[in-house]
Write an enzyme that holds these catalytic residues in place. Structure first.
Site, PDB file in Angstrom:
ATOM      1  N   LYS A  12      43.178  33.924  61.306  1.00  0.00           N
ATOM      2  CA  LYS A  12      42.789  35.231  60.757  1.00  0.00           C
ATOM      3  C   LYS A  12      43.350  35.367  59.348  1.00  0.00           C
ATOM      4  O   LYS A  12      44.486  34.961  59.086  1.00  0.00           O
ATOM      5  CB  LYS A  12      43.362  36.356  61.614  1.00  0.00           C
ATOM      6  CG  LYS A  12      42.593  36.594  62.891  1.00  0.00           C
ATOM      7  CD  LYS A  12      43.169  37.818  63.571  1.00  0.00           C
ATOM      8  CE  LYS A  12      42.390  38.171  64.817  1.00  0.00           C
ATOM      9  NZ  LYS A  12      43.031  39.257  65.530  1.00  0.00           N
ATOM     10  N   GLY A  17      44.974  41.889  50.217  1.00  0.00           N
ATOM     11  CA  GLY A  17      46.243  41.216  49.952  1.00  0.00           C
ATOM     12  C   GLY A  17      46.883  41.746  48.686  1.00  0.00           C
ATOM     13  O   GLY A  17      46.270  42.486  47.904  1.00  0.00           O
ATOM     14  N   TRP A  21      50.111  38.286  40.061  1.00  0.00           N
ATOM     15  CA  TRP A  21      49.969  37.930  38.646  1.00  0.00           C
ATOM     16  C   TRP A  21      50.305  39.153  37.792  1.00  0.00           C
ATOM     17  O   TRP A  21      49.921  40.274  38.138  1.00  0.00           O
ATOM     18  CB  TRP A  21      48.537  37.479  38.379  1.00  0.00           C
ATOM     19  CG  TRP A  21      48.282  36.961  37.002  1.00  0.00           C
ATOM     20  CD1 TRP A  21      49.091  36.180  36.249  1.00  0.00           C
ATOM     21  CD2 TRP A  21      47.089  37.181  36.232  1.00  0.00           C
ATOM     22  NE1 TRP A  21      48.487  35.890  35.048  1.00  0.00           N
ATOM     23  CE2 TRP A  21      47.264  36.493  35.012  1.00  0.00           C
ATOM     24  CE3 TRP A  21      45.901  37.875  36.448  1.00  0.00           C
ATOM     25  CZ2 TRP A  21      46.291  36.489  34.012  1.00  0.00           C
ATOM     26  CZ3 TRP A  21      44.929  37.868  35.457  1.00  0.00           C
ATOM     27  CH2 TRP A  21      45.124  37.179  34.249  1.00  0.00           C
ATOM     28  N   TYR A  49      52.321  31.378  37.980  1.00  0.00           N
ATOM     29  CA  TYR A  49      52.773  32.735  37.656  1.00  0.00           C
ATOM     30  C   TYR A  49      54.302  32.785  37.498  1.00  0.00           C
ATOM     31  O   TYR A  49      54.844  33.779  37.006  1.00  0.00           O
ATOM     32  CB  TYR A  49      52.355  33.751  38.726  1.00  0.00           C
ATOM     33  CG  TYR A  49      50.856  33.874  38.956  1.00  0.00           C
ATOM     34  CD1 TYR A  49      49.939  33.473  37.993  1.00  0.00           C
ATOM     35  CD2 TYR A  49      50.351  34.394  40.134  1.00  0.00           C
ATOM     36  CE1 TYR A  49      48.568  33.587  38.206  1.00  0.00           C
ATOM     37  CE2 TYR A  49      48.986  34.510  40.358  1.00  0.00           C
ATOM     38  CZ  TYR A  49      48.101  34.097  39.392  1.00  0.00           C
ATOM     39  OH  TYR A  49      46.750  34.214  39.614  1.00  0.00           O
ATOM     40  N   SER A 143      39.775  27.771  44.285  1.00  0.00           N
ATOM     41  CA  SER A 143      39.673  28.968  43.454  1.00  0.00           C
ATOM     42  C   SER A 143      39.017  28.592  42.136  1.00  0.00           C
ATOM     43  O   SER A 143      39.309  27.521  41.579  1.00  0.00           O
ATOM     44  CB  SER A 143      41.068  29.557  43.203  1.00  0.00           C
ATOM     45  OG  SER A 143      40.969  30.752  42.458  1.00  0.00           O
ATOM     46  N   SER A 192      41.117  40.046  41.055  1.00  0.00           N
ATOM     47  CA  SER A 192      40.942  41.107  40.042  1.00  0.00           C
ATOM     48  C   SER A 192      39.957  42.174  40.529  1.00  0.00           C
ATOM     49  O   SER A 192      39.023  42.541  39.809  1.00  0.00           O
ATOM     50  CB  SER A 192      40.474  40.509  38.713  1.00  0.00           C
ATOM     51  OG  SER A 192      41.389  39.545  38.247  1.00  0.00           O
ATOM     52  N   SER A 197      41.386  44.043  32.745  1.00  0.00           N
ATOM     53  CA  SER A 197      41.018  43.859  31.340  1.00  0.00           C
ATOM     54  C   SER A 197      42.235  43.590  30.469  1.00  0.00           C
ATOM     55  O   SER A 197      43.262  44.232  30.610  1.00  0.00           O
ATOM     56  CB  SER A 197      40.325  45.123  30.841  1.00  0.00           C
ATOM     57  OG  SER A 197      40.090  45.010  29.463  1.00  0.00           O
ATOM     58  N   ASN A 235      31.634  45.857  57.076  1.00  0.00           N
ATOM     59  CA  ASN A 235      31.700  46.893  58.098  1.00  0.00           C
ATOM     60  C   ASN A 235      33.092  47.014  58.702  1.00  0.00           C
ATOM     61  O   ASN A 235      33.266  47.163  59.901  1.00  0.00           O
ATOM     62  CB  ASN A 235      30.657  46.613  59.194  1.00  0.00           C
ATOM     63  CG  ASN A 235      30.322  47.875  59.949  1.00  0.00           C
ATOM     64  OD1 ASN A 235      30.563  48.960  59.447  1.00  0.00           O
ATOM     65  ND2 ASN A 235      29.790  47.730  61.148  1.00  0.00           N
TER      66      ASN A 235
END
Ligand code: NAP
Length: 287
Positions: A12, A17, A21, A49, A143, A192, A197, A235
Site C-alpha cells: 500500500k 505524502g 525539497w 536535497y 521519476s 509539486s 514557482s 474516488n
C-alpha cells in the site's frame, strides 16, 4: 493508515505524502515528527536535497515497535543507496525512485557544472543501474521519465517499476503519460502538486480564479482544493467535500501543459532548459 493505493507488488502507498525539497533543515525534524503525529507516513526525500540525516533523526525517534509509527505503516523502496539508508538510519526502504533518466557526474558536488552553467553529466545509461539495482529495497520506481523511457525500462528488465513520480497539477494534467502508466501497471505520484514557482513571471496556480472560488465555496484553503483535485478521480475521501462534475471540468480546464520544475539557465536575460541537449532529457517528447 491514511487513504492509500495498492501497488502491483501488493504494497500500500499512502496517497498524500510530505515532500521535503526546499525545506528549512532546522525545522525538518520537527516537521517530519508532526507529520507522523497526524497520521501521515509517506515521506518523499532525495539524497540530492541534502536533508536525509535530519529525517533520519525523526525516523529513529518515532518509527518502530512501541513508537508513534509502527514499522509496517511507514512508507518510504549500491553506494548511493547505502548512504541514503545510513543518513535515514533505516535498514530498508519501502520505495526507492531513480530520480532522473540521466546521471550527473559522480563526486562530492551534487550539481557539478560546466563553465556555461550546464550540468556535467555521466555517460551511464539509466538501463545499466536499473538492471543491477538491488539491496534492502521493497519496491523500485522512476521519476521524471517520459513514456518512451518507461517502455524502454520495461523492455530491458524483469525488475518492473511500480511507481512513476512526475510533476502534475491542474496546469499539467499529464493525461497521456498517466494513461500509459496505468496500461503498464505503474501508479503515478504527483510532485509539486501546488504549483512550485521559482519565478515571479510564472502563472500562480494557487491564485487561479476557479481555485479561489472553490476554496470559498467549500470553506477550504486553495492548497486543499488542489490536493482534493489530485485525489478525487480515485474516488478517495481525503477531505469532507466532493467537487461536482462541472467543478472537476473547470479545474481540468486549467491544463496548459505548463511545467515549473524544468532546470533552467539564464542567458542574456532569457531562460532556457539547462539540460535539453542531453540525449536522455525526458521533456523533449510531448509525454
Ligand atoms: N522527483 C522530482 O524530481 C521532484 C521535483 C520537484 C519536487 N519533488 C517533490 O515534490 C515536493 C513538493 O514540490 P514543490 O515544493 O516543488 O511544490 P509544491 O508543494 O507544489 O509547492 C510548494 C509551494 O507551495 C507553497 N505552499 C505550501 N503549502 C501551502 C499551503 N498550505 N497554502 C499555500 N501555499 C502553500 C509553498 O510556499 P512557501 O514556501 O512560501 O510556504 C511553496 O511555494 C518536494 O518537496 C519533493 O518531495 C520531486
Amino acid at each position: 493508515m491514511a487513504a492509500s493505493c495498492v501497488l502491483y507488488t501488493g504494497q500500500k502507498m499512502p496517497l498524500i505524502g510530505l515532500g521535503i525539497w526546499k525545506s528549512e533543515p532546522s525545522q525538518l525534524k520537527a516537521t517530519v515528527k508532526y507529520t507522523f503525529s497526524v497520521g501521515y507516513c509517506h515521506i518523499d526525500c532525495a539524497a540530492i536535497y541534502g536533508s536525509e540525516p535530519e529525517i533520519g533523526e525523526a525516523l529513529k525517534e518515532d518509527v518502530g515497535p512501541g513508537k508513534a509509527v509502527p514499522w509496517e505503516e511507514l512508507f518510504d523502496v549500491e553506494p548511493a543507496l547505502q548512504k541514503t539508508l545510513a543518513d535515514l538510519q533505516l535498514e530498508y526502504l519501502d520505495l526507492y525512485l531513480m530520480h532522473w533518466p540521466y546521471a550527473f557526474e559522480q563526486g562530492d558536488n551534487p550539481f557539478p557544472k560546466n563553465a556555461d552553467g550546464t550540468i556535467c553529466c555521466d555517460s551511464t545509461h539509466y538501463k545499466e543501474p536499473w538492471k543491477t539495482l538491488k539491496g534492502p529495497v521493497q519496491v523500485l520506481g522512476l521519476s521524471n521519465f517520459n513514456s518512451w523511457q518507461i517502455d524502454n525500462v520495461l523492455s530491458v528488465t524483469s525488475v518492473h517499476p511500480a511507481v512513476l513520480q512526475v510533476e502534475c497539477y491542474s496546469y499539467l494534467t499529464q493525461n497521456e503519460l498517466i494513461a500509459n502508466c496505468q496500461a503498464c501497471g505503474l501508479e503515478v505520484t504527483a510532485y509539486s502538486p501546488l504549483g512550485s514557482s521559482d519565478y515571479s513571471d510564472e502563472p500562480v496556480l494557487l491564485e487561479e480564479a476557479v481555485v479561489l472560488a472553490l476554496a470559498k465555496k467549500y470553506g477550504q484553503s486553495p492548497a486543499q482544493i488542489l490536493l482534493k483535485w489530485q485525489v478525487q478521480w480515485k474516488n478517495i475521501k481525503v477531505f469532507d467535500f466532493t467537487f461536482s462534475l462541472e467543478e472537476m471540468k473547470q479545474l481540468n480546464a486549467l491544463n496548459k501543459n505548463w511545467q515549473y520544475i524544468v532546470p533552467m539557465l539564464m542567458v542574456d536575460g532569457k531562460r532556457f532548459p539547462r539540460d535539453a541537449g542531453h540525449p536522455l532529457y525526458p521533456f523533449n517528447d510531448p509525454y
